[in-house]
Design a protein around this motif. Structure first.
Motif, PDB file in Angstrom:
ATOM      1  N   SER A 183      29.420  -1.286 -54.957  1.00 25.11           N
ATOM      2  CA  SER A 183      30.623  -1.050 -55.766  1.00 25.11           C
ATOM      3  C   SER A 183      31.828  -1.156 -54.851  1.00 25.11           C
ATOM      4  CB  SER A 183      30.562   0.359 -56.370  1.00 25.11           C
ATOM      5  OG  SER A 183      31.855   0.828 -56.671  1.00 25.11           O
ATOM      6  N   VAL A 184      32.942  -1.561 -55.438  1.00 28.27           N
ATOM      7  CA  VAL A 184      34.179  -1.633 -54.660  1.00 28.27           C
ATOM      8  C   VAL A 184      34.504  -0.266 -54.060  1.00 28.27           C
ATOM      9  CG1 VAL A 184      35.704  -1.196 -56.633  1.00 28.27           C
ATOM     10  CG2 VAL A 184      36.545  -2.542 -54.714  1.00 28.27           C
ATOM     11  N   ALA A 185      34.024   0.811 -54.713  1.00 27.98           N
ATOM     12  CA  ALA A 185      34.306   2.171 -54.231  1.00 27.98           C
ATOM     13  C   ALA A 185      33.553   2.503 -52.949  1.00 27.98           C
ATOM     14  CB  ALA A 185      33.956   3.186 -55.324  1.00 27.98           C
ATOM     15  N   GLY A 243      25.491  -3.922 -50.983  1.00 26.32           N
ATOM     16  CA  GLY A 243      26.446  -2.938 -50.462  1.00 26.32           C
ATOM     17  C   GLY A 243      26.826  -3.280 -49.035  1.00 26.32           C
ATOM     18  N   ALA A 244      25.822  -3.715 -48.257  1.00 26.35           N
ATOM     19  CA  ALA A 244      26.065  -4.047 -46.852  1.00 26.35           C
ATOM     20  C   ALA A 244      26.860  -5.336 -46.683  1.00 26.35           C
ATOM     21  CB  ALA A 244      24.733  -4.142 -46.116  1.00 26.35           C
ATOM     22  N   ARG A 245      27.018  -6.076 -47.791  1.00 27.98           N
ATOM     23  CA  ARG A 245      27.886  -7.254 -47.715  1.00 27.98           C
ATOM     24  C   ARG A 245      29.346  -6.862 -47.937  1.00 27.98           C
ATOM     25  NH1 ARG A 245      25.084 -12.281 -50.705  1.00 27.98           N
ATOM     26  NH2 ARG A 245      27.042 -13.234 -50.049  1.00 27.98           N
ATOM     27  N   LEU A 246      29.546  -5.695 -48.560  1.00 26.80           N
ATOM     28  CA  LEU A 246      30.926  -5.234 -48.783  1.00 26.80           C
ATOM     29  C   LEU A 246      31.446  -4.444 -47.588  1.00 26.80           C
ATOM     30  CD1 LEU A 246      30.788  -4.132 -52.548  1.00 26.80           C
ATOM     31  CD2 LEU A 246      31.631  -6.279 -51.611  1.00 26.80           C
ATOM     32  N   ALA A 287      26.731   9.470 -58.198  1.00 30.72           N
ATOM     33  CA  ALA A 287      28.121   9.304 -58.633  1.00 30.72           C
ATOM     34  C   ALA A 287      28.352   7.853 -59.068  1.00 30.72           C
ATOM     35  CB  ALA A 287      29.067   9.690 -57.499  1.00 30.72           C
ATOM     36  N   PRO A 288      28.314   7.598 -60.380  1.00 30.07           N
ATOM     37  CA  PRO A 288      28.542   6.224 -60.852  1.00 30.07           C
ATOM     38  C   PRO A 288      29.967   5.776 -60.543  1.00 30.07           C
ATOM     39  CG  PRO A 288      27.676   7.643 -62.619  1.00 30.07           C
ATOM     40  CD  PRO A 288      28.083   8.530 -61.489  1.00 30.07           C
ATOM     41  N   ALA A 289      30.120   4.492 -60.266  1.00 26.93           N
ATOM     42  CA  ALA A 289      31.458   3.932 -60.025  1.00 26.93           C
ATOM     43  C   ALA A 289      31.468   2.496 -60.518  1.00 26.93           C
ATOM     44  CB  ALA A 289      31.796   3.979 -58.536  1.00 26.93           C
ATOM     45  N   MET A 290      32.258   2.261 -61.533  1.00 29.54           N
ATOM     46  CA  MET A 290      32.321   0.895 -62.074  1.00 29.54           C
ATOM     47  C   MET A 290      33.480   0.775 -63.050  1.00 29.54           C
ATOM     48  SD  MET A 290      28.910   1.181 -64.444  1.00 29.54           S
ATOM     49  CE  MET A 290      28.143   2.202 -63.197  1.00 29.54           C
ATOM     50  N   ASN A 291      33.707  -0.429 -63.502  1.00 25.19           N
ATOM     51  CA  ASN A 291      34.690  -0.742 -64.521  1.00 25.19           C
ATOM     52  C   ASN A 291      34.410   0.102 -65.789  1.00 25.19           C
ATOM     53  OD1 ASN A 291      34.525  -2.581 -67.114  1.00 25.19           O
ATOM     54  ND2 ASN A 291      36.351  -3.206 -66.002  1.00 25.19           N
ATOM     55  N   PRO A 331      28.716   5.141 -53.725  1.00 22.24           N
ATOM     56  CA  PRO A 331      28.820   4.892 -55.145  1.00 22.24           C
ATOM     57  C   PRO A 331      27.502   4.374 -55.732  1.00 22.24           C
ATOM     58  CG  PRO A 331      29.731   3.036 -53.927  1.00 22.24           C
ATOM     59  CD  PRO A 331      29.324   4.053 -52.907  1.00 22.24           C
ATOM     60  N   ALA A 332      27.258   4.742 -57.001  1.00 27.46           N
ATOM     61  CA  ALA A 332      26.106   4.197 -57.729  1.00 27.46           C
ATOM     62  C   ALA A 332      26.614   3.068 -58.623  1.00 27.46           C
ATOM     63  CB  ALA A 332      25.450   5.295 -58.556  1.00 27.46           C
ATOM     64  N   SER A 333      26.280   1.859 -58.285  1.00 26.69           N
ATOM     65  CA  SER A 333      26.654   0.702 -59.120  1.00 26.69           C
ATOM     66  C   SER A 333      25.758   0.664 -60.362  1.00 26.69           C
ATOM     67  CB  SER A 333      26.460  -0.590 -58.327  1.00 26.69           C
ATOM     68  OG  SER A 333      25.069  -0.779 -58.094  1.00 26.69           O
TER      69      SER A 333
END
Ligand code: FMN
Length: 180
Positions: free
Chosen positions: A11-13, A39-42, A119-123, A85-87
């Motif tokens: 996630s962007v978060a 995630g490791a690519r972000l 902790a979800p994190a998304m649009n 974050p949980a995508s």
């Protein structure tokens, strides 16, 4: 002071998760991080290592991990699991027990009695989507404490619910879960 495993999805978060890892460490906890491959690519795992003083893990099939079973060793070590974050993708894998990366395999190997927070994190539209809500309901039934996402401006430019709570708030949730 507890042994914590912080699991980070793509996630962007995830940028906030670095600060979270640092705050958990500064609060006296031992913090190991598992990132999903995306995630490791972000964010590079090395950043988490720098702020926690512990290794960060991504891929137990990497040549340098030969001979180890990271998912089992980490699961035996962890006294609490925090997915932040949980995508949407990671939530789906955890809800279905789909063990196809280190993060989701590790979580399956953690004994059920250990506290687990997510902790979800998304649009906002993604968060409201029925498959995501279904998966979150399954996780709650499975004993996860699903933290309420924040409301406001999201990185994609939309307003609504879906923000990762601030690191200080997440630290408070971890401390609360450890007291119970
Ligand atoms: C820059 C970027 C930011 C993203 N942010 C989110 C996000 O906040 N939440 C989410 O669920 N997916 C997000 N995605 C999509 C996920 O990365 C994608 O669904 C991915 O497959 C999830 O991987 P994971 O299951 O390993 O977390 C984002 C993708 C990109 C490229």
């Amino acid at each position: 002071m507890a042994k914590l495993v912080l699991v980070c999805g793509a996630s962007v978060a995830i940028y906030k998760a670095c600060d979270l890892a640092s705050k958990l460490f500064q609060a006296g906890h031992a913090v190991r991080t598992v990132l999903t491959p995306r995630g490791a690519r972000l964010v590079a795992p090395q950043l988490f290592e720098a702020v926690t003083g512990e290794s960060a893990w991504v891929d137990e099939f990497a040549p340098e991990r030969r001979g180890a079973m990271d998912h089992i060793e980490l699961a035996k070590w962890a006294e609490l699991v925090l997915v932040a974050p949980a995508s949407a993708g990671l939530i789906a894998r955890l809800a279905h027990g789909q063990a196809d990366d280190l993060a989701s395999t590790f979580v399956l190997a953690v004994p059920a009695a250990r506290p687990r927070l997510l902790a979800p994190a998304m649009n906002p539209t993604m968060l409201a989507a029925r498959p995501v809500q279904r998966n979150l309901a399954v996780l709650r039934e499975d004993g996860w404490r699903v933290l309420e996402p924040g409301t406001g401006h999201t990185a994609c430019g939309d307003e609504g619910k879906g923000r990762l709570p601030e690191p200080a708030e997440l630290l408070g949730e971890v401390e609360r879960a450890l007291r119970h």
